[in-house]
Design an enzyme around this catalytic site. Structure first.
Site, mmCIF file in Angstrom:
data_model
loop_
_atom_site.group_PDB
_atom_site.id
_atom_site.type_symbol
_atom_site.label_atom_id
_atom_site.label_comp_id
_atom_site.label_asym_id
_atom_site.label_seq_id
_atom_site.Cartn_x
_atom_site.Cartn_y
_atom_site.Cartn_z
ATOM 1 N N TRP A 1 -3.038 -2.663 -1.511
ATOM 2 C CA TRP A 1 -2.626 -4.035 -1.864
ATOM 3 C C TRP A 1 -3.353 -4.926 -0.869
ATOM 4 C CZ3 TRP A 1 0.133 -8.214 0.254
ATOM 5 C CH2 TRP A 1 0.707 -9.097 -0.669
ATOM 6 N N CYS B 1 0.828 -1.210 0.000
ATOM 7 C CA CYS B 1 0.000 0.000 0.000
ATOM 8 C C CYS B 1 0.862 1.260 0.000
ATOM 9 C CB CYS B 1 -0.882 0.016 1.224
ATOM 10 S SG CYS B 1 -1.869 -1.452 1.416
ATOM 11 N N GLU C 1 10.010 -14.001 -11.350
ATOM 12 C CA GLU C 1 9.295 -12.776 -10.964
ATOM 13 C C GLU C 1 8.724 -12.026 -12.154
ATOM 14 O OE1 GLU C 1 10.806 -10.272 -7.353
ATOM 15 O OE2 GLU C 1 12.480 -10.738 -8.649
ATOM 16 N N ASN D 1 -1.885 2.015 5.851
ATOM 17 C CA ASN D 1 -0.996 0.911 5.472
ATOM 18 C C ASN D 1 -0.748 0.092 6.726
ATOM 19 O OD1 ASN D 1 -0.774 2.225 3.058
ATOM 20 N ND2 ASN D 1 1.410 2.682 3.223
ATOM 21 N N GLY D 2 -0.656 -1.225 6.588
ATOM 22 C CA GLY D 2 -0.401 -2.074 7.762
ATOM 23 C C GLY D 2 -1.591 -2.970 8.032
ATOM 24 N N ARG E 1 5.154 0.208 -6.163
ATOM 25 C CA ARG E 1 5.116 -0.596 -4.949
ATOM 26 C C ARG E 1 4.186 -1.801 -5.091
ATOM 27 N NH1 ARG E 1 6.730 2.480 -0.234
ATOM 28 N NH2 ARG E 1 5.434 1.119 1.004
ATOM 29 N N HIS F 1 21.496 -35.219 -7.641
ATOM 30 C CA HIS F 1 20.657 -35.737 -6.556
ATOM 31 C C HIS F 1 19.172 -35.508 -6.813
ATOM 32 C CE1 HIS F 1 24.234 -36.589 -4.234
ATOM 33 N NE2 HIS F 1 24.694 -35.391 -4.588
ATOM 34 N N GLU G 1 19.420 -16.446 -7.598
ATOM 35 C CA GLU G 1 18.943 -15.099 -7.955
ATOM 36 C C GLU G 1 18.496 -15.057 -9.427
ATOM 37 O OE1 GLU G 1 17.907 -12.504 -6.745
ATOM 38 O OE2 GLU G 1 18.231 -10.894 -8.166
ATOM 39 N N LYS H 1 6.754 -4.009 -4.129
ATOM 40 C CA LYS H 1 8.155 -3.605 -4.023
ATOM 41 C C LYS H 1 8.668 -3.755 -2.596
ATOM 42 C CE LYS H 1 12.069 -2.003 -5.377
ATOM 43 N NZ LYS H 1 12.921 -3.020 -6.012
ATOM 44 N N LYS I 1 14.778 -13.985 -10.567
ATOM 45 C CA LYS I 1 14.493 -12.883 -11.505
ATOM 46 C C LYS I 1 13.581 -13.365 -12.618
ATOM 47 C CE LYS I 1 15.174 -10.015 -9.863
ATOM 48 N NZ LYS I 1 15.776 -9.915 -8.580
HETATM 49 O O1 M6R Z 1 13.613 -4.153 0.401
HETATM 50 P P1 M6R Z 1 14.265 -5.485 0.645
HETATM 51 O O2 M6R Z 1 15.616 -5.601 0.042
HETATM 52 O O3 M6R Z 1 14.273 -5.841 2.122
HETATM 53 O O4 M6R Z 1 13.313 -6.516 -0.074
HETATM 54 C C1 M6R Z 1 13.535 -7.891 0.024
HETATM 55 C C2 M6R Z 1 12.702 -8.652 -0.973
HETATM 56 O O5 M6R Z 1 11.339 -8.413 -0.760
HETATM 57 C C3 M6R Z 1 13.048 -8.282 -2.426
HETATM 58 O O6 M6R Z 1 14.404 -8.472 -2.699
HETATM 59 C C4 M6R Z 1 12.201 -9.118 -3.400
HETATM 60 O O7 M6R Z 1 12.562 -10.456 -3.343
HETATM 61 C C5 M6R Z 1 12.340 -8.570 -4.820
HETATM 62 N N1 M6R Z 1 11.074 -8.693 -5.484
HETATM 63 C C6 M6R Z 1 13.360 -9.298 -5.613
HETATM 64 O O8 M6R Z 1 13.427 -8.890 -6.927
#
Ligand code: M6R
Length: 608
Positions: A74, A2, A488, A100-101, A27, A504, A481, A603, A485
């Site tokens: 959100w 949010c 995502e 928010n929260g 976000r 394995h 990673e 985000k 990526k």
């Molecule tokens: O703001 P942060 O680095 O603490 O966020 C951590 C994760 O939420 C963030 O890296 C998330 O996995 C991203 N979507 C990765 O691309």
């Protein structure tokens, strides 16, 4: 997640709020709304979907008023819908709240309110705030919010206007960020500086259990116990153009291409080439203890966690410190023993990730010392750690984290080098490390120069439903990673594995339809990676190798090669991750995905 933006001033609020909401789009959200007061009535509009839907809904309706609050939601409680979008109102339509929260005791509060005759219009936890504030209101809106804060459990960053209290916004926070923005035309409040950076760079950070009242001329901060607080004004270094696309089709691509500068910024003023020792001003307050430290635990989530995993190998290479890496979301369920003088390093782009915050609070309770590596200045993690290092990478708008990952790796390397040079690392090794670090920005540029080649590889494979990423040692986290990526932004299923684990289990998946990205730079893992590649090729699996420039042998074995310049083994991940980022980006682009705002993702993950 949010987003909040509020304005009270001399200008019309509507365009400022709509523009602020657009700056918060990155976000992640599912609905949006605003309420603008003109001193007599309140214009109130909400819409499901993107900000353009809200704009479409408002259409030509004239909204006059210089005080307003706006929100992107959100969903957590109640489906994404117009009915559940913020602001929420009380029954008499006096109080308008955005939040928010999560209000954890909302069921109990809702039941009590319903017994008193309150009718709820939404399924949200937020709506209880509107009714409680209305019930607590006598003459003073701030006091009504303060009383309400005493009744609710959970987390909030909230903003309230009252139809009968013109020209005034009350905001409060507990666990969700809220920042005040000051300008000669009026005052702002937002969950994120990017919503107001076009109007002002002067900000004041609200802390937990604090409230603020904003008017056109003034702002005042007080605690939940009504104690007045004087807080100094800070200047944020982000510029409005940092949040613009500047000719790139997406923020993700722009941020991938910013990496020569952001890696440079992570080192700027921090290298002492002659001594082979970095300087990190932010850790001076804890240095006497840190240099004696023999046990570090890195905590983080998502991409930041994978940066921490690389960091673990780098610390092991350069220092005598034992390092563990923990997913912040699991940290609290572990029964970890912290030897005396254990340091926790929290890695976070946003500095607001709820799991990471919870982990450092738990670690503090257990007596650990806290360091932060954070991008957002003044964020919760930056404030709750004793010392730390900022990334200085500018805002990262794309939901998929890219430039912060390489910046985090750079800073972790500087920190390991600093500790190592006070432990067993020689001057020669220190000088060699700094020389290699200085070469990184130029080397990143040469990887980026292959973008067209990487795009062509993505075009060849983007229709594959499953991908495998393999790496060893420093590059094992890069495999994870790379897979993250791709998942995502393209929604293609991908697995990141330690290459030694392939036999394995995952080898069962290998077939001509499943591409494998093999991270195989020339280092002490090279021969073992070559064996893995041969195992895949003998099962007719396509292989894309990320290999060191000039490695002719690997070209004979694989289907496609992306070259990275030669560097020290522990710096390879900083170069090797860039082709992975570009592969993910281009696959998503061929699949027409919403690259900067992938479905279901936010985000900054501010709920646990
Ligand atoms: O703001 P942060 O680095 O603490 O966020 C951590 C994760 O939420 C963030 O890296 C998330 O996995 C991203 N979507 C990765 O691309």
């Amino acid at each position: 997640m949010c987003g909040i933006v509020c304005y009270v001033g001399r200008r019309q609020a509507k365009p400022i709020l709509l523009d602020g909401l657009k700056q918060l789009e990155y976000r992640g959200y599912d609905s949006a709304g605003l309420a603008v007061a003109d001193g007599q009535s309140v214009a109130y509009h909400r819409a499901l979907g993107k900000i353009v839907e809200l704009e479409r809904k408002i259409g030509d309706i004239e909204i006059n008023g210089t005080t307003g609050i706006a929100h992107t939601r959100w969903a957590t409680h109640g489906e994404p819908s117009e009915r559940n979008a913020h602001p929420h109102r009380d029954m008499d339509e006096n109080v308008y709240v955005i939040h928010n929260g999560i209000i954890e005791n909302f069921h109990i509060l809702k039941r009590k309110l319903e017994k008193k005759g309150v009718r709820f219009r939404s399924e949200t936890d937020t709506e209880v705030l509107a009714h409680l504030i209305a019930q607590n209101f006598e003459e003073d809106l701030e006091e009504a919010v303060r009383r309400t804060m005493g009744q609710v459990e959970g987390t909030f960053g909230l903003a309230v206007i009252h139809r009968k209290v013109p020209g005034r916004i009350v905001v409060a926070r507990r666990g969700s960020p809220l920042i005040l923005g000051l300008s000669k035309d009026g005052h702002f409040a937002a969950s994120d500086v990017s919503a107001m950076v076009r109007h002002t760079n002067e900000v004041v950070h609200l802390q937990d259990n604090e409230l603020a009242t904003l008017t056109v001329e003034d702002f005042s901060i007080s605690t939940a116990q009504a104690k007045h607080i004087e807080r100094s004004i800070e200047t944020v270094e982000w510029r409005a153009e940092d949040a613009e696309l500047n000719g790139f089709p997406h923020f993700m691509l722009k941020e991938i291409f910013e990496q020569p500068e952001t890696v440079e910024n992570a080192m700027r003023g921090r290298l002492e080439p002659g001594e082979g020792v970095p300087k990190l001003g932010g850790i001076v307050p804890v240095w006497e203890s840190l240099k004696e430290c023999r046990h570090i635990v890195i905590v983080a989530c998502g991409t930041s966690y994978y940066a921490g995993c690389v960091g673990m190998y780098v610390f092991e290479k350069l220092t005598e410190v034992d390092v563990e890496v923990e997913l912040a979301s699991e940290f609290r369920y572990r029964k970890l023993n912290f030897p005396a003088n254990t340091f926790i390093i929290a890695l976070s782009q946003s500095g607001e990730t709820a799991d990471t915050l919870a982990a450092i609070r738990e670690a503090k309770r257990k007596g650990a010392r806290l360091l932060g590596i954070v991008n957002v200045v003044g964020s919760s993690i930056a404030r709750e750690t004793e010392a730390g290092v900022y990334n200085h990478a500018g805002p990262e708008i794309g939901v998929a984290s890219t430039k912060i990952f390489t910046s985090q790796l750079t800073i972790l390397t500087l920190l390991a080098l600093l500790l190592g040079r006070h432990q067993n690392l020689s001057l020669t090794e220190g000088v060699e490390a700094i020389r290699a670090l200085q070469e990184l920005p130029g080397q990143i540029r040469s990887v980026l120069a292959q973008a067209n080649h990487i795009e062509a590889i993505a075009q060849k494979y983007y229709s594959a439903n499953n991908w495998l990423f393999l790496g060893r040692k420093f590059n094992y986290p890069i495999a994870m990673e790379g897979a993250l990526k791709l998942k995502e932004v393209s929604y293609i299923h991908a697995e990141g594995y330690a290459a030694g684990e392939m036999k394995h289990g995952p080898i069962a998946l290998i077939n001509p339809e499943m591409p494998t990205v093999a991270l195989a730079p020339l280092d002490d893992m090279y021969e073992k990676m070559v064996s893995n590649i041969q195992e895949i090729k003998s099962r007719r699996g396509p292989v894309i190798a990320i290999a060191t420039e000039g490695d002719e042998r690997i070209k004979e074995m694989v289907d496609d090669v992306i070259e990275i310049p030669a560097t020290l083994d522990y710096l390879n991940p900083i170069l090797a991750v860039i082709p992975c980022q570009l592969l993910a980006y281009y696959c998503a682009s061929f699949l027409n995905r919403d690259i900067d705002k992938p479905r279901n993702l936010a985000k900054s993950v501010t709920v646990e």
